[in-house]
Scaffold this motif. Structure first.
Motif, PDB file in Angstrom:
ATOM      1  N   VAL A  72       0.856  -1.185   0.000  1.00 51.28           N
ATOM      2  CA  VAL A  72       0.000   0.000   0.000  1.00 51.28           C
ATOM      3  C   VAL A  72       0.894   1.238   0.000  1.00 51.28           C
ATOM      4  N   GLY A  73       0.597   2.182  -0.881  1.00 54.91           N
ATOM      5  CA  GLY A  73       1.448   3.354  -0.972  1.00 54.91           C
ATOM      6  C   GLY A  73       0.716   4.618  -1.368  1.00 54.91           C
ATOM      7  N   ILE A  74       1.483   5.553  -1.888  1.00 57.75           N
ATOM      8  CA  ILE A  74       0.987   6.884  -2.238  1.00 57.75           C
ATOM      9  C   ILE A  74       1.512   7.273  -3.612  1.00 57.75           C
ATOM     10  N   GLY A  75       1.066   8.413  -4.096  1.00 63.14           N
ATOM     11  CA  GLY A  75       1.547   8.941  -5.364  1.00 63.14           C
ATOM     12  C   GLY A  75       2.655   9.957  -5.124  1.00 63.14           C
ATOM     13  N   GLY A  76       3.873   9.632  -5.564  1.00 63.33           N
ATOM     14  CA  GLY A  76       4.993  10.544  -5.403  1.00 63.33           C
ATOM     15  C   GLY A  76       5.456  10.641  -3.964  1.00 63.33           C
ATOM     16  N   TRP A  77       6.484  11.446  -3.761  1.00 61.97           N
ATOM     17  CA  TRP A  77       6.968  11.655  -2.387  1.00 61.97           C
ATOM     18  C   TRP A  77       7.256  13.121  -2.091  1.00 61.97           C
ATOM     19  N   THR A  78       7.009  14.005  -3.051  1.00 62.52           N
ATOM     20  CA  THR A  78       7.226  15.438  -2.848  1.00 62.52           C
ATOM     21  C   THR A  78       5.887  16.165  -2.805  1.00 62.52           C
ATOM     22  N   PHE A  79       5.541  16.671  -1.640  1.00 59.05           N
ATOM     23  CA  PHE A  79       4.270  17.385  -1.457  1.00 59.05           C
ATOM     24  C   PHE A  79       4.421  18.238  -0.202  1.00 59.05           C
ATOM     25  N   ASP A  80       4.389  19.546  -0.357  1.00 55.49           N
ATOM     26  CA  ASP A  80       4.697  20.458   0.753  1.00 55.49           C
ATOM     27  C   ASP A  80       3.899  20.190   2.034  1.00 55.49           C
ATOM     28  N   PRO A  81       2.578  19.913   1.954  1.00 57.95           N
ATOM     29  CA  PRO A  81       1.839  19.678   3.195  1.00 57.95           C
ATOM     30  C   PRO A  81       2.297  18.449   3.980  1.00 57.95           C
ATOM     31  N   TRP A  82       3.094  17.578   3.368  1.00 64.77           N
ATOM     32  CA  TRP A  82       3.610  16.419   4.109  1.00 64.77           C
ATOM     33  C   TRP A  82       4.807  16.784   4.984  1.00 64.77           C
ATOM     34  N   GLU A  83       5.385  17.957   4.738  1.00 66.32           N
ATOM     35  CA  GLU A  83       6.553  18.375   5.511  1.00 66.32           C
ATOM     36  C   GLU A  83       6.117  18.794   6.917  1.00 66.32           C
ATOM     37  N   GLY A  84       6.646  18.101   7.907  1.00 65.03           N
ATOM     38  CA  GLY A  84       6.260  18.369   9.286  1.00 65.03           C
ATOM     39  C   GLY A  84       5.035  17.594   9.729  1.00 65.03           C
ATOM     40  N   THR A  85       4.407  16.870   8.801  1.00 61.78           N
ATOM     41  CA  THR A  85       3.272  16.005   9.148  1.00 61.78           C
ATOM     42  C   THR A  85       3.689  14.552   8.924  1.00 61.78           C
ATOM     43  N   PHE A  86       3.806  14.157   7.673  1.00 65.54           N
ATOM     44  CA  PHE A  86       4.348  12.832   7.365  1.00 65.54           C
ATOM     45  C   PHE A  86       5.857  12.823   7.578  1.00 65.54           C
ATOM     46  N   TYR A  87       6.513  13.827   7.036  1.00 62.86           N
ATOM     47  CA  TYR A  87       7.967  13.921   7.191  1.00 62.86           C
ATOM     48  C   TYR A  87       8.323  14.615   8.508  1.00 62.86           C
ATOM     49  N   PRO A  88       9.393  14.164   9.155  1.00 62.43           N
ATOM     50  CA  PRO A  88       9.823  14.840  10.389  1.00 62.43           C
ATOM     51  C   PRO A  88      10.215  16.293  10.119  1.00 62.43           C
ATOM     52  N   GLU A  89      10.079  17.112  11.120  1.00 63.12           N
ATOM     53  CA  GLU A  89      10.488  18.512  11.016  1.00 63.12           C
ATOM     54  C   GLU A  89      11.961  18.597  10.597  1.00 63.12           C
ATOM     55  N   LYS A  90      12.236  19.522   9.705  1.00 63.33           N
ATOM     56  CA  LYS A  90      13.592  19.839   9.248  1.00 63.33           C
ATOM     57  C   LYS A  90      14.256  18.736   8.431  1.00 63.33           C
ATOM     58  N   LEU A  91      13.497  17.705   8.032  1.00 66.56           N
ATOM     59  CA  LEU A  91      14.069  16.695   7.134  1.00 66.56           C
ATOM     60  C   LEU A  91      14.312  17.339   5.774  1.00 66.56           C
ATOM     61  N   SER A  92      15.495  17.217   5.238  1.00 64.58           N
ATOM     62  CA  SER A  92      15.794  17.832   3.941  1.00 64.58           C
ATOM     63  C   SER A  92      15.042  17.119   2.826  1.00 64.58           C
ATOM     64  N   LYS A  93      14.722  17.864   1.773  1.00 62.05           N
ATOM     65  CA  LYS A  93      14.009  17.283   0.630  1.00 62.05           C
ATOM     66  C   LYS A  93      14.793  16.142   0.001  1.00 62.05           C
ATOM     67  N   LYS A  94      16.120  16.225   0.081  1.00 62.45           N
ATOM     68  CA  LYS A  94      16.959  15.180  -0.505  1.00 62.45           C
ATOM     69  C   LYS A  94      16.774  13.835   0.188  1.00 62.45           C
ATOM     70  N   ARG A  95      16.261  13.871   1.414  1.00 61.37           N
ATOM     71  CA  ARG A  95      16.096  12.623   2.166  1.00 61.37           C
ATOM     72  C   ARG A  95      14.638  12.173   2.250  1.00 61.37           C
ATOM     73  N   GLN A  96      13.750  12.864   1.520  1.00 60.92           N
ATOM     74  CA  GLN A  96      12.331  12.510   1.606  1.00 60.92           C
ATOM     75  C   GLN A  96      12.034  11.124   1.030  1.00 60.92           C
ATOM     76  N   LEU A  97      12.659  10.778  -0.092  1.00 57.02           N
ATOM     77  CA  LEU A  97      12.434   9.440  -0.648  1.00 57.02           C
ATOM     78  C   LEU A  97      12.945   8.372   0.313  1.00 57.02           C
ATOM     79  N   GLU A  98      14.104   8.595   0.876  1.00 58.84           N
ATOM     80  CA  GLU A  98      14.668   7.647   1.839  1.00 58.84           C
ATOM     81  C   GLU A  98      13.696   7.415   2.994  1.00 58.84           C
ATOM     82  N   TYR A  99      13.129   8.517   3.503  1.00 60.76           N
ATOM     83  CA  TYR A  99      12.201   8.385   4.625  1.00 60.76           C
ATOM     84  C   TYR A  99      10.888   7.732   4.194  1.00 60.76           C
ATOM     85  N   ALA A 100      10.308   8.208   3.092  1.00 61.62           N
ATOM     86  CA  ALA A 100       9.024   7.672   2.636  1.00 61.62           C
ATOM     87  C   ALA A 100       9.108   6.178   2.386  1.00 61.62           C
ATOM     88  N   SER A 101      10.213   5.738   1.785  1.00 63.89           N
ATOM     89  CA  SER A 101      10.361   4.314   1.478  1.00 63.89           C
ATOM     90  C   SER A 101      10.612   3.475   2.726  1.00 63.89           C
TER      91      SER A 101
END
Length: 269
Positions: free
Chosen positions: A9-38
């Motif tokens: 089960v997954g999602i579409g893409g991994w770059t979406f501003d509203p996920w920053e600080g909600t799904f993604y941890p605060e201050k996580l760099s965009k370069k590490r978003q795929l690493e975290y999402a996966s």
């Protein structure tokens, strides 16, 4: 033999501003978003490949950033599917497949061929298109799935054509597009598109439980009787099937939470 296929089960893409600080941890760099999402999900559907070509190095980089059992579903080029005569798509299909996507290796999941809502079913033309889709590329097995969004496709001839070529059809849980829940390949692909930003898990608990049962039924080789099909009378071989499901479109803000919640339900079995 396993009694059921793998459910991702997954999602579409991994770059979406509203996920920053909600799904993604605060201050996580965009370069590490795929690493975290996966690390949180088992599959992501890539939309960027629909709009433009990528480089082999890009696919290789994606593969290097994700866990061993993670896969990407790639949406095929719009220049292939948005054409009048699909039978003439050979060159476009080759161009898409030749861009280096096999650099993903074992991380390559289904390839999604998406069609406009205005595209109507033409038995001969669509059959010619499916015949152009190769089973392998650079030694990798390819899995193909089509998303059709015109009611004319809800016909037994369409289901039979897909089964002949071992191509899946998207089950679209959508407000407008036709429901086609036929099992026509050795995997199943669902796009869950009626979520809500007002629900913390995109779909509420009752709907998550319902979808967990449906995904488990497909994975065990069954069909979901209550869902509409192009050919409800067609017999389907009962065998384990991998299942891919994505929270897409509506409720995107909470799509990651929905994906994690639904994955947890099927993983508890």
């Amino acid at each position: 033999m396993s009694k059921a296929g793998i459910i991702r089960v997954g999602i579409g893409g991994w770059t979406f501003d509203p996920w920053e600080g909600t799904f993604y941890p605060e201050k996580l760099s965009k370069k590490r978003q795929l690493e975290y999402a996966s690390s949180q999900l088992k599959v992501i559907e890539v939309n960027g490949t629909y709009y433009s070509s990528q480089k082999p190095e890009t696919f290789a980089k994606w593969a290097s950033e994700v866990p061993e059992d993670f896969v990407f579903s790639l949406k095929a080029s719009r220049f292939t599917t948005n054409r009048k005569a699909l039978a003439e798509a050979a060159e476009s299909i080759e161009k898409f497949l030749a861009q280096g996507l096999t650099e993903l290796g074992s991380h390559l999941g289904p390839i999604l061929w998406q069609f406009m809502p205005t595209k109507k079913f033409d038995l001969d033309d669509f059959g010619a298109f499916l015949a152009l889709l190769p089973e392998k590329r650079d030694g990798l097995l390819l899995r193909h799935v089509v998303e059709v969004r015109n009611p004319s496709f809800r016909t037994p001839e369409f289901a039979a054509l897909l089964a002949k070529h071992n191509v899946a059809v998207v089950f679209a849980d959508h407000f407008e597009y036709p429901m086609i829940a036929d099992v026509t390949a050795d995997f199943v692909y669902a796009r869950l598109q009626t979520g809500s930003d007002d629900v913390a898990t995109c779909y509420d608990e009752k709907r998550l439980d319902l979808w967990a049962k449906r995904l488990e039924t497909w994975a065990a080789g069954g069909t979901v009787d209550e869902l509409e099909k192009a050919d409800p009378d067609r017999k389907v071989e009962k065998k384990p099937r991998d299942v891919f499901a994505f929270f897409i479109t509506e409720g995107k803000v909470n799509a990651p939470a929905g994906a994690k919640a639904l994955q947890a339900k099927v993983d508890r079995k």
